[in-house]
Write an enzyme that holds these catalytic residues in place. Structure first.
Site, PDB file in Angstrom:
ATOM      1  N   LYS A  11     -14.348  20.324  49.875  1.00 46.24           N
ATOM      2  CA  LYS A  11     -15.788  20.137  50.095  1.00 46.24           C
ATOM      3  C   LYS A  11     -16.066  18.858  50.907  1.00 46.24           C
ATOM      4  O   LYS A  11     -15.211  17.980  51.026  1.00 46.24           O
ATOM      5  CB  LYS A  11     -16.504  20.105  48.745  1.00 46.24           C
ATOM      6  CG  LYS A  11     -16.530  21.476  48.034  1.00 46.24           C
ATOM      7  CD  LYS A  11     -17.362  21.400  46.761  1.00 46.24           C
ATOM      8  CE  LYS A  11     -17.503  22.766  46.100  1.00 46.24           C
ATOM      9  NZ  LYS A  11     -18.353  22.682  44.876  1.00 46.24           N
ATOM     10  N   TYR A  51     -23.260  30.788  48.831  1.00 48.82           N
ATOM     11  CA  TYR A  51     -23.593  30.509  47.432  1.00 48.82           C
ATOM     12  C   TYR A  51     -24.796  31.321  46.951  1.00 48.82           C
ATOM     13  O   TYR A  51     -25.473  30.917  46.002  1.00 48.82           O
ATOM     14  CB  TYR A  51     -23.857  29.019  47.248  1.00 48.82           C
ATOM     15  CG  TYR A  51     -22.600  28.173  47.129  1.00 48.82           C
ATOM     16  CD1 TYR A  51     -21.755  28.300  46.022  1.00 48.82           C
ATOM     17  CD2 TYR A  51     -22.254  27.245  48.094  1.00 48.82           C
ATOM     18  CE1 TYR A  51     -20.614  27.531  45.892  1.00 48.82           C
ATOM     19  CE2 TYR A  51     -21.105  26.456  47.970  1.00 48.82           C
ATOM     20  CZ  TYR A  51     -20.290  26.611  46.864  1.00 48.82           C
ATOM     21  OH  TYR A  51     -19.163  25.834  46.726  1.00 48.82           O
ATOM     22  N   ARG A  87      -8.042  28.256  39.830  1.00 46.33           N
ATOM     23  CA  ARG A  87      -9.061  27.742  38.888  1.00 46.33           C
ATOM     24  C   ARG A  87      -8.431  26.733  37.924  1.00 46.33           C
ATOM     25  O   ARG A  87      -9.028  25.716  37.598  1.00 46.33           O
ATOM     26  CB  ARG A  87      -9.717  28.894  38.103  1.00 46.33           C
ATOM     27  CG  ARG A  87     -10.580  29.862  38.919  1.00 46.33           C
ATOM     28  CD  ARG A  87     -11.773  29.242  39.616  1.00 46.33           C
ATOM     29  NE  ARG A  87     -12.661  28.509  38.759  1.00 46.33           N
ATOM     30  CZ  ARG A  87     -13.917  28.172  39.103  1.00 46.33           C
ATOM     31  NH1 ARG A  87     -14.432  28.547  40.287  1.00 46.33           N
ATOM     32  NH2 ARG A  87     -14.655  27.466  38.297  1.00 46.33           N
ATOM     33  N   THR A  93     -15.795  22.321  36.413  1.00 47.33           N
ATOM     34  CA  THR A  93     -16.791  22.003  37.438  1.00 47.33           C
ATOM     35  C   THR A  93     -17.146  20.517  37.427  1.00 47.33           C
ATOM     36  O   THR A  93     -17.245  19.880  38.473  1.00 47.33           O
ATOM     37  CB  THR A  93     -18.061  22.843  37.207  1.00 47.33           C
ATOM     38  OG1 THR A  93     -17.692  24.220  37.124  1.00 47.33           O
ATOM     39  CG2 THR A  93     -19.063  22.647  38.333  1.00 47.33           C
ATOM     40  N   ARG A 104     -10.077  18.156  40.478  1.00 50.70           N
ATOM     41  CA  ARG A 104     -11.397  17.546  40.262  1.00 50.70           C
ATOM     42  C   ARG A 104     -11.295  16.264  39.441  1.00 50.70           C
ATOM     43  O   ARG A 104     -12.027  15.298  39.689  1.00 50.70           O
ATOM     44  CB  ARG A 104     -12.344  18.560  39.627  1.00 50.70           C
ATOM     45  CG  ARG A 104     -12.871  19.552  40.696  1.00 50.70           C
ATOM     46  CD  ARG A 104     -13.544  20.733  40.087  1.00 50.70           C
ATOM     47  NE  ARG A 104     -14.328  21.501  41.065  1.00 50.70           N
ATOM     48  CZ  ARG A 104     -14.831  22.703  40.821  1.00 50.70           C
ATOM     49  NH1 ARG A 104     -14.635  23.288  39.642  1.00 50.70           N
ATOM     50  NH2 ARG A 104     -15.532  23.323  41.741  1.00 50.70           N
ATOM     51  N   ASN A 114     -17.970  17.723  43.886  1.00 54.24           N
ATOM     52  CA  ASN A 114     -16.755  17.890  43.072  1.00 54.24           C
ATOM     53  C   ASN A 114     -15.530  18.348  43.853  1.00 54.24           C
ATOM     54  O   ASN A 114     -14.652  19.017  43.307  1.00 54.24           O
ATOM     55  CB  ASN A 114     -17.048  18.810  41.879  1.00 54.24           C
ATOM     56  CG  ASN A 114     -17.527  20.169  42.308  1.00 54.24           C
ATOM     57  OD1 ASN A 114     -17.644  20.451  43.492  1.00 54.24           O
ATOM     58  ND2 ASN A 114     -17.795  21.032  41.342  1.00 54.24           N
ATOM     59  N   HIS A 117     -13.893  23.891  46.046  1.00 52.06           N
ATOM     60  CA  HIS A 117     -14.372  25.188  45.574  1.00 52.06           C
ATOM     61  C   HIS A 117     -13.178  26.099  45.364  1.00 52.06           C
ATOM     62  O   HIS A 117     -12.189  26.004  46.086  1.00 52.06           O
ATOM     63  CB  HIS A 117     -15.297  25.824  46.630  1.00 52.06           C
ATOM     64  CG  HIS A 117     -15.578  27.284  46.362  1.00 52.06           C
ATOM     65  ND1 HIS A 117     -16.597  27.702  45.535  1.00 52.06           N
ATOM     66  CD2 HIS A 117     -14.946  28.416  46.784  1.00 52.06           C
ATOM     67  CE1 HIS A 117     -16.585  29.032  45.467  1.00 52.06           C
ATOM     68  NE2 HIS A 117     -15.592  29.490  46.213  1.00 52.06           N
ATOM     69  N   GLU A 128     -15.021  36.144  49.755  1.00 51.22           N
ATOM     70  CA  GLU A 128     -15.077  34.761  50.246  1.00 51.22           C
ATOM     71  C   GLU A 128     -14.028  34.495  51.323  1.00 51.22           C
ATOM     72  O   GLU A 128     -14.301  33.762  52.273  1.00 51.22           O
ATOM     73  CB  GLU A 128     -14.928  33.792  49.066  1.00 51.22           C
ATOM     74  CG  GLU A 128     -16.136  33.862  48.124  1.00 51.22           C
ATOM     75  CD  GLU A 128     -16.041  32.924  46.927  1.00 51.22           C
ATOM     76  OE1 GLU A 128     -15.016  32.220  46.785  1.00 51.22           O
ATOM     77  OE2 GLU A 128     -16.994  32.895  46.134  1.00 51.22           O
TER      78      GLU A 128
END
Ligand code: UDP
Ligand code: MG
Length: 143
Positions: A11, A51, A87, A93, A104, A114, A117, A128
């Site tokens: 990000k 999003y 993940r 998150t 993160r 954060n 993604h 995506e």
């Protein structure tokens, strides 16, 4: 388990603070192969569409604003159980709740800014990855 693809995005917060290389290395150390990547500055329309599932959420406007604030790095990442594994590797998150050693926990500033993604299902991973990369760029990886 068979190899699969997921979408990760470094990000804008992490790109701007020079963490891109460390995050890519972290993902490669976790067994992911980088199959496609491109540094892009999203438009508000693109970030809003990406999003769209969060359209009604109170953080949506801030999220679109943040994701368009500078370049980001979408990546098609391949591994066994790619979606679930990514993940796990990125963590919760909110970095305050992320497990030690996760991307993160190591690199995120806040719940909004954060660092990374990751797709949350195989169905969303397909959507995506296709949002950012053409079939020819993926060289037939979806089979
Ligand atoms: N987000 C936020 N505030 C919240 C929840 C989410 O700013 O309370 C932002 C954050 O950047 C997050 C993104 O919106 O990564 C998408 O939210 P989601 O719940 O899908 O979290 P993720 O899948 O990224 O962990
Ligand atoms: Mg999500």
């Amino acid at each position: 388990m068979a190899l699969s693809l997921t979408l990760g995005i470094v990000k804008p917060d992490a790109v701007a603070t020079g963490k891109t290389g460390k995050i890519v290395a972290h993902l490669q150390d976790a067994g992911f192969a980088l199959r496609a990547a491109r540094l892009v500055r999203l438009t508000p329309a693109e970030a809003g569409a990406f999003y769209a599932v969060h359209r009604e959420r109170p953080f949506y406007a801030d999220l679109v604003s943040f994701m368009t604030s500078g370049p980001c790095l979408p990546m098609a990442l391949e591994r066994s159980d790619a979606v679930g594994a990514l993940r796990q590797v990125i963590g919760a998150t909110d970095p305050a709740e992320a497990a030690p050693g996760t991307v993160r926990k190591l690199y995120a500033e806040s719940k909004g800014r954060n660092a990374i993604h990751a797709s949350d299902s195989d169905e969303n991973a397909r959507r995506e990855v296709a949002f950012f990369f053409t079939e020819s760029e993926l060289a037939g990886l979806w089979g």
